[in-house]
Design an enzyme around this catalytic site. Structure first.
Site, PDB file in Angstrom:
ATOM      1  N   GLU A 128       0.847  -1.194   0.000  1.00 25.94           N
ATOM      2  CA  GLU A 128       0.000   0.000   0.000  1.00 25.94           C
ATOM      3  C   GLU A 128       0.881   1.243   0.000  1.00 25.94           C
ATOM      4  OE1 GLU A 128      -3.549   0.085  -0.161  1.00 25.94           O
ATOM      5  OE2 GLU A 128      -2.526   1.872  -0.849  1.00 25.94           O
TER       6      GLU A 128
ATOM      7  N   LYS B 120       8.485  -1.434  -1.856  1.00 26.24           N
ATOM      8  CA  LYS B 120       7.777  -0.675  -0.817  1.00 26.24           C
ATOM      9  C   LYS B 120       8.775  -0.092   0.192  1.00 26.24           C
ATOM     10  CE  LYS B 120       4.659   0.459   2.289  1.00 26.24           C
ATOM     11  NZ  LYS B 120       3.409   1.108   2.314  1.00 26.24           N
TER      12      LYS B 120
ATOM     13  N   CYS C 181       5.425   4.220   9.093  1.00 23.98           N
ATOM     14  CA  CYS C 181       6.193   3.496   8.076  1.00 23.98           C
ATOM     15  C   CYS C 181       7.665   3.870   7.949  1.00 23.98           C
ATOM     16  CB  CYS C 181       5.545   3.691   6.710  1.00 23.98           C
ATOM     17  SG  CYS C 181       4.067   2.717   6.516  1.00 23.98           S
TER      18      CYS C 181
HETATM   19  C1  UDX Z   1       4.182   7.316   4.018  1.00 29.64           C
HETATM   20  C2  UDX Z   1       4.329   7.228   2.492  1.00 29.64           C
HETATM   21  O1  UDX Z   1       4.180   8.544   1.922  1.00 29.64           O
HETATM   22  C3  UDX Z   1       3.281   6.281   1.928  1.00 29.64           C
HETATM   23  O2  UDX Z   1       3.464   6.116   0.525  1.00 29.64           O
HETATM   24  C4  UDX Z   1       3.408   4.914   2.612  1.00 29.64           C
HETATM   25  O3  UDX Z   1       2.407   4.030   2.162  1.00 29.64           O
HETATM   26  C5  UDX Z   1       3.301   5.080   4.126  1.00 29.64           C
HETATM   27  O4  UDX Z   1       4.267   6.028   4.594  1.00 29.64           O
HETATM   28  P1  UDX Z   1       2.575   8.614   5.692  1.00 29.64           P
HETATM   29  O5  UDX Z   1       3.571   8.214   6.730  1.00 29.64           O
HETATM   30  O6  UDX Z   1       1.138   8.336   5.947  1.00 29.64           O
HETATM   31  O7  UDX Z   1       2.923   7.911   4.300  1.00 29.64           O
HETATM   32  O8  UDX Z   1       2.690  10.198   5.418  1.00 29.64           O
HETATM   33  P2  UDX Z   1       3.709  11.120   4.583  1.00 29.64           P
HETATM   34  O9  UDX Z   1       2.904  12.144   3.897  1.00 29.64           O
HETATM   35  O10 UDX Z   1       4.646  10.349   3.770  1.00 29.64           O
HETATM   36  O11 UDX Z   1       4.507  11.888   5.742  1.00 29.64           O
HETATM   37  C6  UDX Z   1       5.431  11.213   6.593  1.00 29.64           C
HETATM   38  C7  UDX Z   1       6.140  12.204   7.488  1.00 29.64           C
HETATM   39  O12 UDX Z   1       6.997  13.037   6.737  1.00 29.64           O
HETATM   40  C8  UDX Z   1       5.198  13.150   8.238  1.00 29.64           C
HETATM   41  O13 UDX Z   1       5.653  13.290   9.566  1.00 29.64           O
HETATM   42  C9  UDX Z   1       5.309  14.451   7.472  1.00 29.64           C
HETATM   43  O14 UDX Z   1       5.038  15.589   8.263  1.00 29.64           O
HETATM   44  C10 UDX Z   1       6.770  14.406   7.044  1.00 29.64           C
HETATM   45  N1  UDX Z   1       7.044  15.219   5.850  1.00 29.64           N
HETATM   46  C11 UDX Z   1       6.483  14.897   4.646  1.00 29.64           C
HETATM   47  C12 UDX Z   1       7.903  16.325   5.950  1.00 29.64           C
HETATM   48  O15 UDX Z   1       8.419  16.632   7.039  1.00 29.64           O
HETATM   49  N2  UDX Z   1       8.163  17.057   4.814  1.00 29.64           N
HETATM   50  C13 UDX Z   1       7.631  16.755   3.605  1.00 29.64           C
HETATM   51  O16 UDX Z   1       7.935  17.463   2.624  1.00 29.64           O
HETATM   52  C14 UDX Z   1       6.756  15.640   3.511  1.00 29.64           C
END
Ligand code: UDX
Ligand code: ADP
Length: 469
Positions: free
Chosen positions: A171, A226, A282
């Site tokens: 996913e 993944k 993740c």
């Molecule tokens: C992530 C992956 O994006 C997704 O494809 C996978 O299936 C699960 O893990 P998620 O953890 O739900 O998803 O959120 P994501 O939007 O990736 O953000 C992860 C972390 O990175 C958050 O704490 C977010 O605040 C941080 N982040 C994200 C940043 O600090 N800067 C950014 O530019 C993007």
């Protein structure tokens, strides 16, 4: 051989299983989809008439639940019966990092995967497709296969034996945008050995996704893709966060640097926002998995490379506390500090690995009294994360370490510092004029997400620290 998929079930009704199955049910009205969990409270919450009580907050999810629930989407604890009548079973249980034993702190704990595979082995009937949905270490499909086959071997007559087909279908949804990600994925990955089983899963997705976006690979490529995707995304965040520290020393501005480098097509503009460090269930877990795998296969240099991504993430969180203490005149003991945002990102009530947890603990250790506000995270969740019960903590008023606040105004009353940790929309347009009537002066604003309206804040004489400039 042809599979006809009429009933699907998913073991695990969490942040992945719940929304993913809801979208499949929505897009495939002819398939009956049941989401299973051993946690009966979770299932009660998924079945709650009041949609604001769903266990997962995800924009757009409530609308799908109200369209499909009890029509072709069901939430149940009846694991045995559902497994026995399903043609396809998704495994979407939790796979956190092991806390003890061999591989502790790095390898994934597969006990929930193993338990659910054993349930499948016991109750499934006939030809069954088993789909790995959880993020798993490479070669987990092999483990699942061995468990399923071992149970089969115990069965006496040939008629009772099952046939299992294992697929990996990782996913890629991100929390907060899960419904859109599921409706319009960049790609769907299906790893497996049996062409007919792959076709059966592909056909489900073809109900709403163009065939060209459905990628077929072998099992191990799918599993490793993944981990690699998450490691690459996390690496971008650590890269930009490392540069945010350098910006603060040199007078450069991280937002300007992000924009400048993001316009290079080879780099791209996504995932370049500096912040308090990445959280979520993740990124850290998957990189730790990768590190474990590399060490296991004798690639210590590769393991060290990825370890750096995690180290920078820890550094980013701990340096924030140091900055807050130093700006508030070297001590925060007995000082009130507002924490705005506790979830690991906006638009989710999930707090797993949220930078807010470590930062709040560090501030509490320094003696601060926190007033925590988050639009979607409950008091109970914060209590679990901080391992401190608010009620007990309030009983001894001398030692109050944190309060749960119900609004921005409530959280900021009487505080010396305001720390923005999550990029919720409502923090972008705070009425600083109103807030500053009740804060202690001088009041410091620490904007770790670079989202606040700083022009308005400056007019109220707030002292401002923003990340990366
Ligand atoms: C992530 C992956 O994006 C997704 O494809 C996978 O299936 C699960 O893990 P998620 O953890 O739900 O998803 O959120 P994501 O939007 O990736 O953000 C992860 C972390 O990175 C958050 O704490 C977010 O605040 C941080 N982040 C994200 C940043 O600090 N800067 C950014 O530019 C993007
Ligand atoms: P994710 O983010 O991967 O969806 P969650 O922790 O949100 O992870 O959800 C995983 C769910 O799986 C939990 O609700 C948990 O109760 C459930 N679960 C774990 N093991 C089993 C099992 N053997 N049978 C049924 N449900 C399980």
């Amino acid at each position: 051989m042809k599979f006809e998929i009429k009933r699907i079930c998913c073991i695990g009704a969490g942040y992945v299983g719940g929304p993913t199955m809801a979208v499949i049910a929505d897009k495939c009205p002819n398939i009956i989809v049941t989401v299973l969990d051993i946690n009966s409270q979770r299932i009660l919450d998924w079945n709650d008439k009041n949609l604001s009580n769903l266990p997962v907050y995800e924009p757009g999810l409530d609308a799908i639940i109200s369209r499909c629930r009890d029509i072709n989407l069901f939430f149940s604890t009846n694991i045995k019966e559902e497994i026995s009548r399903s043609d396809m079973i998704f495994l979407s249980v939790n796979t956190p990092t092991k806390t003890k034993g061999i591989g502790a702190g790095q390898a994934s704990d597969l006990k929930w995967i193993e338990a659910s595979a054993r349930e499948v082995a016991k109750y499934a009937k006939g030809k069954t497709i088993v789909v790995e949905k959880s993020t798993l270490p490479v070669r987990t499909a092999q483990t699942i296969k061995l468990i399923l086959e071992a149970e089969n071997d115990k069965k006496s007559s040939q008629e009772n034996k099952n046939e299992f087909f294992i697929l990996s279908n990782p996913e890629f949804l991100a929390e907060g945008t899960a419904i859109n990600d599921l409706n319009n994925p960049d790609r769907v990955l299906i790893g497996g050995e049996n062409e007919f089983a792959i076709n059966a899963l592909s056909k489900i997705y073809e109900n709403w996704i163009d065939r060209s976006k459905i990628l077929r690979t072998n099992l191990w490529s799918s599993e490793l893709s993944k981990l690699t995707a998450n490691a690459f995304l996390a690496q971008r965040i650590s890269s930009i966060n490392s540069i945010s520290g350098l910006c603060e020393k040199t007078g450069a501005d991280i937002s300007e640097v992000s924009q400048a480098i993001g316009m290079d097509k080879r780099i791209g503009s996504f995932f370049l926002k500096a912040g308090p460090g990445f959280g979520g269930s993740c990124f850290k877990k998957d990189i730790l998995n990768l590190i474990y795998l590399c060490n296991y296969y004798g690639l210590p240099e590769v393991a060290d490379y990825w370890e750096g991504v995690i180290k920078i993430n820890q550094w980013q969180q701990s340096r924030l506390t140091e900055i807050i203490v130093s700006k508030l005149f070297g001590t925060i003991a007995e000082k009130y500090i507002a924490i705005l945002g506790f979830s690991f990102k906006s638009n989710t009530n999930d707090t797993r690995e949220s930078p807010a947890i470590n930062i709040c603990k560090d501030l509490i250790n320094e003696g601060a009294k926190l007033r925590i506000y988050d639009p979607k995270v409950s008091k109970e969740k914060i209590e679990i994360d901080l391992k401190q019960n608010e009620a007990d903590n309030l009983k001894s008023s001398e030692n109050i370490s944190w309060y749960y606040s119900s609004s921005i105004l409530d959280a900021t009353k009487g505080v010396d510092g305001i720390v923005v940790l999550t990029e919720w929309d409502e923090f972008k347009n705070i009425n600083w004029h109103e807030i500053c009537k009740y804060t202690r002066k001088p009041t410091y604003l620490f904007d770790s997400r670079n989202i606040c309206d700083l022009d308005r804040a400056k007019k109220e004489n707030l002292k401002i620290w923003k990340l990366g400039s």
